[in-house]
Scaffold this motif. Structure first.
Motif, PDB file in Angstrom:
ATOM      1  N   SER A 193      -7.274  10.051   0.873  1.00 17.12           N
ATOM      2  CA  SER A 193      -7.368  11.511   0.980  1.00 17.12           C
ATOM      3  C   SER A 193      -5.996  12.154   0.823  1.00 17.12           C
ATOM      4  N   ALA A 194      -4.972  11.509   1.389  1.00 13.35           N
ATOM      5  CA  ALA A 194      -3.617  12.042   1.259  1.00 13.35           C
ATOM      6  C   ALA A 194      -3.144  11.997  -0.188  1.00 13.35           C
ATOM      7  N   VAL A 195      -3.463  10.905  -0.893  1.00 18.35           N
ATOM      8  CA  VAL A 195      -3.094  10.800  -2.299  1.00 18.35           C
ATOM      9  C   VAL A 195      -3.796  11.886  -3.116  1.00 18.35           C
ATOM     10  N   VAL A 196      -5.095  12.064  -2.893  1.00 22.11           N
ATOM     11  CA  VAL A 196      -5.854  13.086  -3.616  1.00 22.11           C
ATOM     12  C   VAL A 196      -5.282  14.477  -3.341  1.00 22.11           C
TER      13      VAL A 196
ATOM     14  N   ASP B 158      -9.301   2.846   2.868  1.00 25.17           N
ATOM     15  CA  ASP B 158      -8.466   3.604   3.798  1.00 25.17           C
ATOM     16  C   ASP B 158      -8.648   5.076   3.446  1.00 25.17           C
ATOM     17  N   PHE B 159      -9.611   5.709   4.121  1.00 27.91           N
ATOM     18  CA  PHE B 159      -9.938   7.096   3.781  1.00 27.91           C
ATOM     19  C   PHE B 159      -8.751   8.023   3.993  1.00 27.91           C
TER      20      PHE B 159
ATOM     21  N   ARG C 210       0.826  -1.204   0.000  1.00 25.45           N
ATOM     22  CA  ARG C 210       0.000   0.000   0.000  1.00 25.45           C
ATOM     23  C   ARG C 210       0.865   1.260   0.000  1.00 25.45           C
ATOM     24  N   ARG C 211       1.977   1.227   0.710  1.00 22.76           N
ATOM     25  CA  ARG C 211       2.848   2.401   0.769  1.00 22.76           C
ATOM     26  C   ARG C 211       3.418   2.721  -0.611  1.00 22.76           C
ATOM     27  N   SER C 212       3.866   1.715  -1.342  1.00 24.72           N
ATOM     28  CA  SER C 212       4.449   1.953  -2.661  1.00 24.72           C
ATOM     29  C   SER C 212       3.431   2.575  -3.612  1.00 24.72           C
ATOM     30  N   VAL C 213       2.193   2.064  -3.580  1.00 25.51           N
ATOM     31  CA  VAL C 213       1.143   2.590  -4.443  1.00 25.51           C
ATOM     32  C   VAL C 213       0.797   4.028  -4.066  1.00 25.51           C
TER      33      VAL C 213
ATOM     34  N   PHE D 287      -6.383  -0.881  -3.869  1.00 24.59           N
ATOM     35  CA  PHE D 287      -6.125   0.469  -3.365  1.00 24.59           C
ATOM     36  C   PHE D 287      -5.788   1.407  -4.525  1.00 24.59           C
ATOM     37  N   ALA D 288      -5.007   0.916  -5.479  1.00 22.11           N
ATOM     38  CA  ALA D 288      -4.640   1.717  -6.644  1.00 22.11           C
ATOM     39  C   ALA D 288      -5.866   2.083  -7.466  1.00 22.11           C
TER      40      ALA D 288
END
Length: 302
Positions: free
Chosen positions: A222-225, A217-218, A91-94, A278-279
């Motif tokens: 949210s952090a990615v967005v 995982d909201f 998940r961290r890498s994605v 997740f991606a």
């Protein structure tokens, strides 16, 4: 109002692609054929007609090159810090990759071409080429190193040599730099083909948007967005303002970096050991949210 109508139309085509996939009319085979038409025909035609009458020296300035590298690498570094505490390497890498890997080809360049003039579109074509050569190897490196998928790295990187986007950019800039004449009928025909890039790409992206009901995982999404469609274009704004580039370069760079996460990151995640569900969720979230943020961004730079 015109911009709002245009972006609403883009959203409609995007959702049409999703609806056609849901009903089965746009199945995997048809989506693959549309994707090939967009990737190997329409997008290269758009890139060529944007660059064939321009010398590379007039488009790729040292300031543009430096600014692009700073924005990509700085956002990647920030993403690494923000996501360093994720529970699993998959998940961290994605999360790291999807925080900076932009959808420049399928949304960025066609959107710029449909919204701005030829000068901005030409610079955006160069932005596409330079950033692709930067973000693609970086994303493969992050995913492979964190997930132990080293064997696949060279297979992915070899694809750069036959990438139609990069090849069409190289051909267009070469023709423009040496001053070769392109017959008017050929240019007109390629321009018509290139105009299909945006609707075809939107249908393909829409057909790829889906949520496979993962344990959402909201916080991570949210952090990615936030990093991808808020922080990255804001950083681009600051960097290219400091570099005092011309208006066309500034507009092209900022808008291109405001695009959502590329659909290809889902493919890379699946191939290189990342969290594919997740991606998929992050591609969906950033793409839909970017309709609003791109409206604000284009309004500000326009």
């Amino acid at each position: 109002m015109e911009l709002l109508v245009r972006l609403s139309g883009l959203l409609a085509v995007l959702l049409l692609g999703t609806g056609l996939r849901t009903t089965g009319l746009l199945d995997a085979g048809r989506t693959a054929r549309l994707n090939a038409l967009a990737y190997y025909v329409a997008l290269p035609a758009l890139i060529f007609v944007s660059t064939y009458d321009r010398a590379i020296g007039g488009l790729l300035s040292p300031a543009l090159l430096a600014g692009l590298l700073v924005v990509v690498l700085a956002t990647a570094g920030l993403a690494w810090l923000v996501h360093r505490g994720r529970d699993s390497s998959e998940r961290r890498s994605v999360a790291v990759v999807q925080s900076y890997h932009s959808n420049l080809g399928y949304l960025g360049l066609p959107l710029v071409a449909a919204t701005f003039d030829a000068d901005v579109t030409a610079v955006a074509s160069v932005v596409l080429g330079v950033v692709t050569l930067t973000q693609l190897p970086l994303s493969i490196l992050v995913l492979s190193r964190l997930n132990g998928a080293d064997a696949a790295v060279w297979d992915e990187l070899r694809g750069l040599a036959t990438n139609p986007v990069l090849l069409s950019l190289l051909v267009g800039l070469t023709v423009g730099s040496i001053g070769l004449a392109v017959p008017g009928g050929v240019a007109t025909g390629l321009d018509a083909v290139g105009s299909l890039a945006l609707p075809l790409a939107l249908l393909c992206v829409g057909a790829s948007l889906q949520i496979d009901r993962p344990a959402v995982d909201f916080g991570a999404t949210s952090a990615v967005v936030g990093l991808k469609i808020v922080c990255m274009p804001a950083l681009a704004w600051l960097v290219f303002s400091a570099l005092a580039v011309d208006p066309a370069t500034f507009t092209a760079a900022v808008v291109m970096f405001g695009t959502p996460t590329a659909v290809s990151t889902f493919v890379f995640a699946a191939e290189l050991g990342g969290d594919a569900e997740f991606a998929s969720l992050n591609v969906f979230a950033t793409t839909l949210a970017s309709i609003a943020t791109l409206f604000v961004l284009i309004t500000l730079v326009g």
